[in-house]
Design an enzyme around this catalytic site. Structure first.
Site, PDB file in Angstrom:
ATOM      1  N   GLU A 154      48.147  45.165  43.715  1.00 55.46           N
ATOM      2  CA  GLU A 154      47.228  45.320  44.832  1.00 55.46           C
ATOM      3  C   GLU A 154      47.952  45.076  46.147  1.00 55.46           C
ATOM      4  OE1 GLU A 154      43.329  43.487  44.186  1.00 55.46           O
ATOM      5  OE2 GLU A 154      43.948  43.187  42.117  1.00 55.46           O
ATOM      6  N   LYS A 207      43.150  33.652  32.630  1.00 61.00           N
ATOM      7  CA  LYS A 207      43.080  34.165  31.259  1.00 61.00           C
ATOM      8  C   LYS A 207      43.526  33.099  30.252  1.00 61.00           C
ATOM      9  CE  LYS A 207      43.605  38.916  32.841  1.00 61.00           C
ATOM     10  NZ  LYS A 207      44.599  39.897  33.326  1.00 61.00           N
ATOM     11  N   ALA A 209      24.162  48.460  41.091  1.00 65.96           N
ATOM     12  CA  ALA A 209      24.079  47.722  42.350  1.00 65.96           C
ATOM     13  C   ALA A 209      25.430  47.745  43.061  1.00 65.96           C
ATOM     14  CB  ALA A 209      23.656  46.277  42.094  1.00 65.96           C
ATOM     15  N   VAL A 213      39.923  39.497  29.249  1.00 69.49           N
ATOM     16  CA  VAL A 213      41.320  39.235  28.909  1.00 69.49           C
ATOM     17  C   VAL A 213      41.890  40.433  28.151  1.00 69.49           C
ATOM     18  CG1 VAL A 213      42.948  37.701  27.731  1.00 69.49           C
ATOM     19  CG2 VAL A 213      40.827  36.770  28.674  1.00 69.49           C
ATOM     20  N   VAL A 261      36.563  49.815  37.418  1.00 64.98           N
ATOM     21  CA  VAL A 261      36.016  49.678  36.068  1.00 64.98           C
ATOM     22  C   VAL A 261      34.547  50.121  36.040  1.00 64.98           C
ATOM     23  CG1 VAL A 261      35.586  48.108  34.143  1.00 64.98           C
ATOM     24  CG2 VAL A 261      37.611  47.777  35.573  1.00 64.98           C
ATOM     25  N   ASP A 273      45.988  34.968  38.155  1.00 63.00           N
ATOM     26  CA  ASP A 273      45.257  35.804  37.200  1.00 63.00           C
ATOM     27  C   ASP A 273      45.569  35.381  35.763  1.00 63.00           C
ATOM     28  OD1 ASP A 273      43.915  38.622  36.539  1.00 63.00           O
ATOM     29  OD2 ASP A 273      45.799  38.525  35.425  1.00 63.00           O
ATOM     30  N   GLY A 310      50.258  51.775  41.933  1.00 60.73           N
ATOM     31  CA  GLY A 310      48.896  51.273  41.767  1.00 60.73           C
ATOM     32  C   GLY A 310      48.774  50.124  40.788  1.00 60.73           C
TER      33      GLY A 310
END
Lengths: 450, 450
Positions: free
Chosen positions: A191, A206, A46, A133, A17, A202, A188
């Site tokens: 993971e 959310k 960073a 979300v 992202v 996950d 893909g």
């Protein structure tokens, strides 16, 4: 036309992202600037490793390993590192230094949201998290603002693309869970370690975020009931399809009244559920996400789109960048997160829903009556029973304890009226102990019906 | 906890939406106040006739015919009168007196939007209008904020519930247009004079609003190409269904490049179109609305829900009330409407889309070749041709000019590749003049395909 000074943007993290956000900011910076009325300057990115390979090229001179210095010189800090620490520490530092912050970090929000929101309110900054979300799907703003004058009753969300992809493959291609997971990994969508997705972690994060926002009440992650999809069998998906349902991993956030105590509160849960094929959520295929919502005045609404993906999620992040930048230009403090309702968070045992239970039973007279009695003894009302004698031996028979000749068995699919989690659990235990029952094959909640 | 003074809310209009807004404000005022951090006080409701019957009771002491005095004492003015004047004048008065304004008045926004937005920016107030498009469906905020960092390519919207109800009836019940309209009137979905809906005026206003917002460019209402559904026949809907399409009245807003001049700009149009049955918009039934959107980074998104109805629209208005009130509490000016992109608005002749043309042709050798040549002569590329000789005389034959015995005819359904509006129109004229063509039965655009 642009009179305001350039706004300095710091980006923390350059993964899937982050790299897209950097690329879009560099490519479309002028277009965005004209929407804001101020220049948007990406002052640094960073990263942990300056030389790590990235999906999109970032100019070398922007990369730094010194996140703290970068944060202290920024007007807007975008956190896309993931994980709890040092993300939490960096966001607190950014808020304290007067920056607005943008994050897509659902794990952090679900666990440390209140601390971050309070800090933002204290310093008059704002915390944006549209990307946390539903990827690119606008869901945070609609809940936070558009529906702020309404009363949300229930949210049914497909909020994890990986599990939706897997369950959709099982439904439409007839894959086993293992085959579908392998396909998801290859494409893909999953993971290397798929635990966070397939075990529902996950989705639970959310659910905590959505429930907190929808009910103006802090819903801690550990109050979210969580079941993953690892126990879902190919057979369950196939039977569901025959019965007019699809199996979906749902995040369910709702207002509930405990049937025993009468306490009104809210509940959040994540589990596989049967959804009628006619329900809009049943048409959400592949790795897409959707949030279906019922509110008192608005009625039913649905928001649908790509739930993940680097560039899609980057779209949501950049929307937040424009919002934060516009706020900087006009001045004034941010809008605080509203958690004033402070409703009780009710446990799973307060939840009332419908169930579908599949049993292998002995095919002899009186069994149906025995099982029906067993349901009613536990206060669970049966809505429909479907019985089928399976012609194939593999499914249709089982060794009867103490007998060497297999007794003929039948399959019973029992749909219940609304029942509490507790009474249903007791019923299932009693079913398992009954000599009329060979096996409890499947117990699934049914959601999305009237 | 609440320290801020009460915010004074004035309501203009007490029709279907207004009466619901009043009722919800009076009923849920405390709940909303706790979300805002300030009390919300409905100080008056301006009406033309104090004694008119209303769908929901409003306390008599709140009613007034003196809108101006009411406006001058308010922090937030909600305009739900409809029409251009005096709504425009009242909103200008409200903005000038420092109030934030909320309106659901699409006709006013589509014609005087720029004037109102400019006034709001001048005085630092904000104009909210979530209820103007899509009823309760959050679409203004997602476009304005969530997608502000992205580039919207295309919007396909079902934004008029009445026409969707009618077309859905024709598709699913086999009604004629007249029957479906009668049903819509009986059920309260259509007004006594249904012109604004069925001629596409209402949808065109919404298209102007959506296009302006999505493309950061003022799109005037008179630049929106508009066709209603009055020419749609039961036969067209039936044929569409057989060919795998549904007929929908669409608002199409898109970025276009004129194929001849190469000028890049935007276009907005409203017309009936064939939508593939597999497209998410095809599943939008009854009087529901949906906005399907394609953006560069976000990909495809869809927003779905009840597009009209007093209480549903009231939900959107109250969301705006909470937003406006929160802004009052934190202070600072409103965010100005962004129309900086100022892209050229291209006429319908610049639009490129696909078409489906149905012809009755003479059933004799060489006709297909003749017609194919006619398409290619006008630069329109044919993608697919389906020919069927109709067994029934009513459709399958026609008197051949100059002959007393009807010549056998066949039906040709021709799908084109993308073509300009102009070249397609020329083709249709040429088809009509050709002696091989008995009748051009139907010309429909095809939308929602890749």
């Amino acid at each position: 036309m642009i009179e305001y000074r350039n706004l300095r943007i710091a980006l923390l993290g350059a993964g899937a992202v982050g790299a897209q956000v950097a690329a879009l900011l560099l490519e479309h910076g002028d277009e965005l600037a004209s929407r804001v009325g101020a220049g948007l300057e990406l002052v640094g990115v960073a990263v942990r490793d300056l030389d790590a390979p990235r999906s999109t090229e970032i100019p070398r001179e922007l990369l730094t390993t010194d996140a703290r210095s970068l944060i202290l010189g920024a007007d807007i800090v975008i956190e896309l590192m993931g994980g709890i620490e040092p993300a939490r520490e960096y966001l607190m530092l950014a808020l304290n230094s007067g920056a607005d912050v943008i994050t897509a970090n659902k794990a952090l929000l679900a666990t440390h949201g209140p601390e971050l929101f309070e800090e933002a309110e204290q310093v008059g900054a704002q915390l944006y998290y549209e990307a946390a979300v539903g990827g690119a799907i606008p869901i945070i703003r609609p809940l936070r603002d558009s529906l702020a004058g309404d009363r949300v009753h229930r949210i049914l969300g497909i909020v994890n693309g990986t599990t939706n992809f897997i369950l959709d493959r099982m439904d439409r291609e007839g894959d086993s869970l293992e085959e579908a997971l392998a396909a998801a990994t290859e494409l893909g969508y999953a993971e290397a370690d798929p635990t966070a997705d397939i075990e529902g972690f996950d989705a639970a994060q959310k659910a905590a975020i959505l429930a907190s926002l929808a009910f103006h009440t802090t819903v801690p992650l550990d109050m979210v009931h969580r079941e993953g999809i690892t126990a879902i069998t190919h057979e369950q998906v196939r039977s569901a399809r025959e019965a007019g349902f699809v199996v979906k991993l749902l995040a369910v956030c709702e207002r509930v009244t405990d049937p025993e105590t009468g306490v009104e509160g809210v509940s959040a849960r994540v589990h596989p559920a049967l959804v009628p094929q006619s329900h809009p959520l049943a048409a959400v295929h592949g790795a897409n996400n959707a949030v279906f919502l019922e509110a008192e005045a608005a009625g039913s609404l649905m928001f649908y789109g790509a739930g993940a993906g680097g560039i899609q999620t980057a779209s949501a992040v950049l929307g937040d960048v424009v919002s934060a930048a516009r706020r900087h230009v006009i001045g004034g403090p941010g809008v605080a997160e509203s958690t004033n309702a402070d409703l009780p968070i009710l446990p799973m045992s307060s939840v009332v829903t419908r169930y579908q239970i599949t049993l292998q039973v002995a095919d002899r007279p009186g069994v149906l009556a025995k099982i029906a009695t067993l349901f009613s003894d536990h206060g669970v009302s049966v809505e429909a029973v479907q019985q089928s004698v399976r012609p194939d031996a593999a499914h249709g028979s089982a060794a009867y304890p103490g007998h060497s000749i297999p007794e003929p068995t039948a399959t019973l699919v029992i749909g219940t009226h609304e029942a509490t989690e507790g009474s249903l659990a007791d019923t299932v235990v009693a079913l398992g102990a009954s000599d009329a029952v060979v096996e409890v094959t499947s117990v699934l909640r049914v959601e999305g019906t009237v």
